[in-house]
Design a protein around this motif. Structure first.
Motif, PDB file in Angstrom:
ATOM      1  N   TYR A   1      60.811 130.619 -29.051  1.00 34.68           N
ATOM      2  CA  TYR A   1      61.111 131.096 -30.332  1.00 34.68           C
ATOM      3  C   TYR A   1      61.064 132.815 -29.940  1.00 34.68           C
ATOM      4  O   TYR A   1      60.465 133.258 -28.920  1.00 34.68           O
ATOM      5  CB  TYR A   1      60.035 130.866 -31.073  1.00 34.68           C
ATOM      6  N   ILE A   2      61.461 133.264 -31.086  1.00 30.49           N
ATOM      7  CA  ILE A   2      61.274 134.811 -31.239  1.00 30.49           C
ATOM      8  C   ILE A   2      60.473 135.183 -32.548  1.00 30.49           C
ATOM      9  O   ILE A   2      60.419 134.778 -33.422  1.00 30.49           O
ATOM     10  CB  ILE A   2      62.648 135.639 -31.421  1.00 30.49           C
ATOM     11  N   TYR A   3      59.224 136.119 -32.222  1.00 31.94           N
ATOM     12  CA  TYR A   3      58.591 136.491 -33.271  1.00 31.94           C
ATOM     13  C   TYR A   3      58.655 137.935 -33.266  1.00 31.94           C
ATOM     14  O   TYR A   3      58.830 138.929 -32.564  1.00 31.94           O
ATOM     15  CB  TYR A   3      56.845 136.243 -32.779  1.00 31.94           C
TER      16      TYR A   3
ATOM     17  N   GLN B   1      64.466 149.313 -31.761  1.00 28.22           N
ATOM     18  CA  GLN B   1      64.638 150.387 -33.201  1.00 28.22           C
ATOM     19  C   GLN B   1      63.094 150.248 -33.763  1.00 28.22           C
ATOM     20  O   GLN B   1      62.787 149.922 -35.212  1.00 28.22           O
ATOM     21  CB  GLN B   1      65.414 149.605 -33.787  1.00 28.22           C
ATOM     22  N   SER B   2      62.154 150.504 -33.046  1.00 27.13           N
ATOM     23  CA  SER B   2      60.737 150.883 -33.476  1.00 27.13           C
ATOM     24  C   SER B   2      60.103 149.415 -34.009  1.00 27.13           C
ATOM     25  O   SER B   2      58.993 149.376 -34.710  1.00 27.13           O
ATOM     26  CB  SER B   2      60.841 151.811 -34.802  1.00 27.13           C
ATOM     27  N   GLN B   3      61.003 148.532 -33.924  1.00 25.08           N
ATOM     28  CA  GLN B   3      60.239 146.890 -34.143  1.00 25.08           C
ATOM     29  C   GLN B   3      59.700 146.129 -33.137  1.00 25.08           C
ATOM     30  O   GLN B   3      60.448 146.511 -31.974  1.00 25.08           O
ATOM     31  CB  GLN B   3      61.372 145.887 -34.942  1.00 25.08           C
ATOM     32  N   LEU B   4      58.520 145.561 -33.327  1.00 22.51           N
ATOM     33  CA  LEU B   4      58.145 145.026 -32.180  1.00 22.51           C
ATOM     34  C   LEU B   4      58.414 143.421 -32.323  1.00 22.51           C
ATOM     35  O   LEU B   4      58.000 142.628 -33.219  1.00 22.51           O
ATOM     36  CB  LEU B   4      56.544 145.166 -32.053  1.00 22.51           C
ATOM     37  N   TYR B   5      58.876 142.711 -31.104  1.00 23.78           N
ATOM     38  CA  TYR B   5      59.474 141.616 -31.005  1.00 23.78           C
ATOM     39  C   TYR B   5      58.715 140.918 -29.780  1.00 23.78           C
ATOM     40  O   TYR B   5      58.507 141.573 -28.665  1.00 23.78           O
ATOM     41  CB  TYR B   5      61.038 141.287 -30.743  1.00 23.78           C
ATOM     42  N   VAL B   6      58.489 139.612 -29.826  1.00 21.74           N
ATOM     43  CA  VAL B   6      57.914 138.845 -28.423  1.00 21.74           C
ATOM     44  C   VAL B   6      58.710 137.526 -28.430  1.00 21.74           C
ATOM     45  O   VAL B   6      58.638 136.819 -29.397  1.00 21.74           O
ATOM     46  CB  VAL B   6      56.495 138.543 -28.743  1.00 21.74           C
ATOM     47  N   VAL B   7      59.358 137.546 -27.500  1.00 17.37           N
ATOM     48  CA  VAL B   7      60.189 136.282 -27.044  1.00 17.37           C
ATOM     49  C   VAL B   7      59.120 135.376 -26.411  1.00 17.37           C
ATOM     50  O   VAL B   7      58.579 135.458 -25.446  1.00 17.37           O
ATOM     51  CB  VAL B   7      61.484 136.533 -26.138  1.00 17.37           C
ATOM     52  N   VAL B   8      58.692 134.189 -26.871  1.00 14.65           N
ATOM     53  CA  VAL B   8      57.818 133.030 -26.454  1.00 14.65           C
ATOM     54  C   VAL B   8      58.541 131.882 -25.782  1.00 14.65           C
ATOM     55  O   VAL B   8      59.178 131.199 -26.708  1.00 14.65           O
ATOM     56  CB  VAL B   8      57.066 132.588 -27.502  1.00 14.65           C
ATOM     57  N   ALA B   9      58.768 131.918 -24.451  1.00 17.06           N
ATOM     58  CA  ALA B   9      59.456 130.884 -23.740  1.00 17.06           C
ATOM     59  C   ALA B   9      58.168 129.706 -23.456  1.00 17.06           C
ATOM     60  O   ALA B   9      57.089 129.871 -22.910  1.00 17.06           O
ATOM     61  CB  ALA B   9      59.697 131.423 -22.683  1.00 17.06           C
TER      62      ALA B   9
ATOM     63  N   ASP C   1      50.260 142.492 -40.908  1.00 15.19           N
ATOM     64  CA  ASP C   1      49.456 142.763 -39.635  1.00 15.19           C
ATOM     65  C   ASP C   1      49.263 141.667 -38.980  1.00 15.19           C
ATOM     66  O   ASP C   1      48.246 141.025 -38.757  1.00 15.19           O
ATOM     67  CB  ASP C   1      48.139 143.491 -39.880  1.00 15.19           C
ATOM     68  N   LYS C   2      50.650 140.984 -38.777  1.00 15.56           N
ATOM     69  CA  LYS C   2      50.577 139.785 -38.053  1.00 15.56           C
ATOM     70  C   LYS C   2      52.037 139.293 -37.335  1.00 15.56           C
ATOM     71  O   LYS C   2      53.027 139.792 -38.012  1.00 15.56           O
ATOM     72  CB  LYS C   2      49.760 138.480 -38.601  1.00 15.56           C
ATOM     73  N   PHE C   3      52.015 138.565 -36.573  1.00 13.02           N
ATOM     74  CA  PHE C   3      53.248 137.960 -35.908  1.00 13.02           C
ATOM     75  C   PHE C   3      54.137 137.117 -36.734  1.00 13.02           C
ATOM     76  O   PHE C   3      53.204 135.958 -37.229  1.00 13.02           O
ATOM     77  CB  PHE C   3      53.164 137.598 -34.533  1.00 13.02           C
ATOM     78  N   ILE C   4      55.157 137.023 -36.956  1.00 12.05           N
ATOM     79  CA  ILE C   4      55.869 135.972 -37.813  1.00 12.05           C
ATOM     80  C   ILE C   4      56.997 135.329 -37.004  1.00 12.05           C
ATOM     81  O   ILE C   4      57.716 136.259 -36.280  1.00 12.05           O
ATOM     82  CB  ILE C   4      56.251 136.473 -39.289  1.00 12.05           C
ATOM     83  N   LYS C   5      57.245 134.306 -37.051  1.00 14.05           N
ATOM     84  CA  LYS C   5      58.253 133.504 -36.278  1.00 14.05           C
ATOM     85  C   LYS C   5      59.643 133.999 -37.328  1.00 14.05           C
ATOM     86  O   LYS C   5      59.780 133.766 -38.182  1.00 14.05           O
ATOM     87  CB  LYS C   5      58.297 132.210 -36.086  1.00 14.05           C
ATOM     88  N   ILE C   6      60.786 134.500 -36.375  1.00 14.36           N
ATOM     89  CA  ILE C   6      61.894 134.720 -37.115  1.00 14.36           C
ATOM     90  C   ILE C   6      63.115 134.030 -36.564  1.00 14.36           C
ATOM     91  O   ILE C   6      64.302 134.107 -37.162  1.00 14.36           O
ATOM     92  CB  ILE C   6      62.092 136.409 -37.050  1.00 14.36           C
ATOM     93  N   GLN C   7      62.968 133.262 -35.415  1.00 12.45           N
ATOM     94  CA  GLN C   7      64.206 132.997 -34.794  1.00 12.45           C
ATOM     95  C   GLN C   7      63.753 131.761 -33.631  1.00 12.45           C
ATOM     96  O   GLN C   7      62.756 131.932 -32.952  1.00 12.45           O
ATOM     97  CB  GLN C   7      65.014 133.989 -34.148  1.00 12.45           C
TER      98      GLN C   7
END
Length: 526
Positions: A282-284, A267-275, A291-297
């Motif tokens: 975590y998920i960022y 949905q036009s959002q960029l997420y990065v799953v960090v294993a 303009d930076k990655f924030i941890k959301i989960q």
């Protein structure tokens, strides 16, 4: 004096007659009409005003009469004729280079011969001819190549094309090799019979760091690559520069023991799953405001203890990702997007020390194939009624699989199964089950990645102890054949990335620099 007839070869009798007639000019009576003064002539040649005959020369003679019309070079000692060998002979119409031991001609041997109509290279030792060697001969009407052992390979393809369009008369010439063309008329060869296009993988960029995974993705029309770098304690995001055609640093996500960084654009959002191996996974999310990655989960550390691989996919419009877990107490788990984040949806395969997971969709049926160090790969099929994966079967008799990847060639589906100990395998789907098609020696293999470039199906088989082998699918033999070796130390993944003006292959290395290869197409007929 008798003139040399077009297309005729001067034989021994003609040579003798030529010499006798030339000497006759010296014996004319004093009172006779004075013979015209002969032009300067090289020592190995006999010349008249418009004809030169050279024999036993060590090279193409220089300083021939500039008005010469006919030149015969028969039974000489030179084996090579270089560029511009006939400079200054702009009036030359007949050139006979016969019965020599000529093995090589340069591309511009005949440059400057604008008046040449008849050329004979008969009875030499030519095996090939430089591409477009006859292009300078604008009005050539007769060409004789008989008596040469021409090899009908890609280097001669241009000659077949030229013979199709030229107006010059060319007596029949035949292939001496390879065996399948031996004795066949060159004019009758079909252009499609020449397999002259080959490819190569060349190093395009060296990234001076180690990494264990590489995931390309597109966000806001730009190309990025997410790399897991446990030695640098980060997930590194690189951005492709379309001008310089290089990858440059974009951002870093702290990750002390990252083994996989999986980007997902939902949905036009960029997420990065960090294993991570330690400290949780975590998920960022990329925050465009700062303009930076924030941890959301945070991920459930009771299930995800030792992650090994992540696959993301969509089923019926919904986003999912699955994490293969290789711990004794963990569980390979499926997560589903629900507007606010990704949440646990299904525990798939607990306590089997899973090493890899692959998403496959065939005939509209989504499947997961999970490889394990403790049993054969398990096949799950999506149940739309239950909205879950249901175990369907296994890839029998293949144990200790490190990685499972699929590819489809035409209508058939295949799996590549890499094994650290023992042979890696290629298996084919036969409608109800997978059957073994090919085994490949692969001691120390952690990765076996198929990828398609244009119409070429490749497969990269990495090793911790030797070179990476690139294989190419042979449709006739229905198996992979060795194509090229790449010097990648302990590769952990290969990812093909098609771009507008080039194709690249990402090769993360556990022990050395991460490499970016460029796929190059080479035409051997040029």
């Amino acid at each position: 004096m008798a003139e040399l007839q077009p297309g005729k070869v001067m034989r021994r009798g003609q040579v003798l007659a030529f010499l006798l007639i030339s000497l006759a000019y010296l014996w004319l009576p004093a009172g006779s009409k004075r013979a015209p003064k002969l032009p300067p002539c090289p020592q190995s040649c006999s010349c008249t005003r418009d004809t030169a005959f050279c024999i036993d020369s060590k090279a193409v003679p220089r300083n021939l009469p500039p008005e010469v019309i006919s030149l015969l070079l028969n039974s000489n000692k030179f084996t090579l004729i270089g560029d511009d060998a006939f400079t200054g002979l702009s009036h030359l119409q007949y050139l006979f280079i016969e019965n020599n031991d000529i093995r090589s001609l340069s591309k511009f041997t005949f440059r400057g011969l604008k008046s040449l109509t008849h050329l004979s290279l008969a009875n030499n030792n030519l095996q090939t001819l430089p591409r477009d060697i006859f292009t300078p001969l604008d009005i050539l009407s007769d060409l004789d190549l008989r008596g040469n052992a021409l090899i009908c390979d890609c280097k001669i393809k241009w000659l077949v094309e030229w013979m199709e369009r030229t107006n010059a008369t060319v007596p029949a010439i035949f292939c001496s090799s390879p065996i399948r063309y031996q004795g066949q008329k060159i004019r009758d060869l079909a252009l499609k019979d020449f397999s002259c296009i080959t490819t190569d993988f060349v190093v395009h960029q060296v990234l001076p760091f180690q990494s264990v995974s590489a995931e390309p993705f597109v966000y806001s029309s730009d190309l990025y690559v997410a790399l897991a770098q446990p030695s640098a304690s980060s997930c590194t995001i690189l951005k492709w520069d379309y001008v310089e055609r290089k990858l440059w640093d974009f951002d870093r996500i702290p990750a002390h023991s990252a083994v996989y960084c999986k980007p997902i654009v939902a949905q036009s959002q960029l997420y990065v799953v960090v294993a991570q191996l330690f400290g949780g996974s975590y998920i960022y999310r990329w925050d465009t405001n700062v303009d930076k990655f924030i941890k959301i989960q945070d991920m459930d550390s009771r299930k995800i203890r030792k992650p090994n691989d992540i696959e993301a996919f969509r089923i019926d419009g919904d986003w999912y990702f699955v994490i293969a877990d290789s711990s004794k107490a963990g569980s390979t788990s499926l997560y589903r997007w629900n507007q606010n984040g990704f949440y646990s949806h299904q525990a798939l395969h607990p306590w089997h020390r899973d090493t890899d997971v692959e998403y496959v969709e065939n005939e509209g049926k989504p499947r997961l194939i999970i490889s394990s160090s403790s049993q054969a790969p398990i096949i799950y099929q999506w149940s739309r009624a239950q909205k879950q994966f249901v175990q369907q079967g296994e890839v029998a008799e293949v144990m200790d699989v490190q990685m499972v990847k699929h590819f489809k060639f035409k209508k058939d589906n295949y799996l590549c199964l890499s094994r650290y100990i023992g042979d890696s395998k290629v298996v084919k789907w036969e409608g109800q089950r997978f059957t073994e098609l090919q085994t490949l020696p692969s001691r120390g293999s952690m990765v076996m990645q198929p990828f398609l470039v244009s119409q070429r199906q490749y497969m990269a088989l990495g090793s911790d102890f030797s070179f990476t082998h690139i294989y190419l699918w042979d449709e006739e033999k229905q198996k992979f054949v060795k194509f090229q070796e790449l010097s990648v130390q302990a590769p952990r993944a290969f990812h093909y990335v098609p771009l507008e003006d080039m194709d690249i292959l990402l090769a993360p290395s556990f022990k050395s620099s991460t490499l970016v290869y460029r796929h190059v197409v080479v035409d051997l007929s040029l």
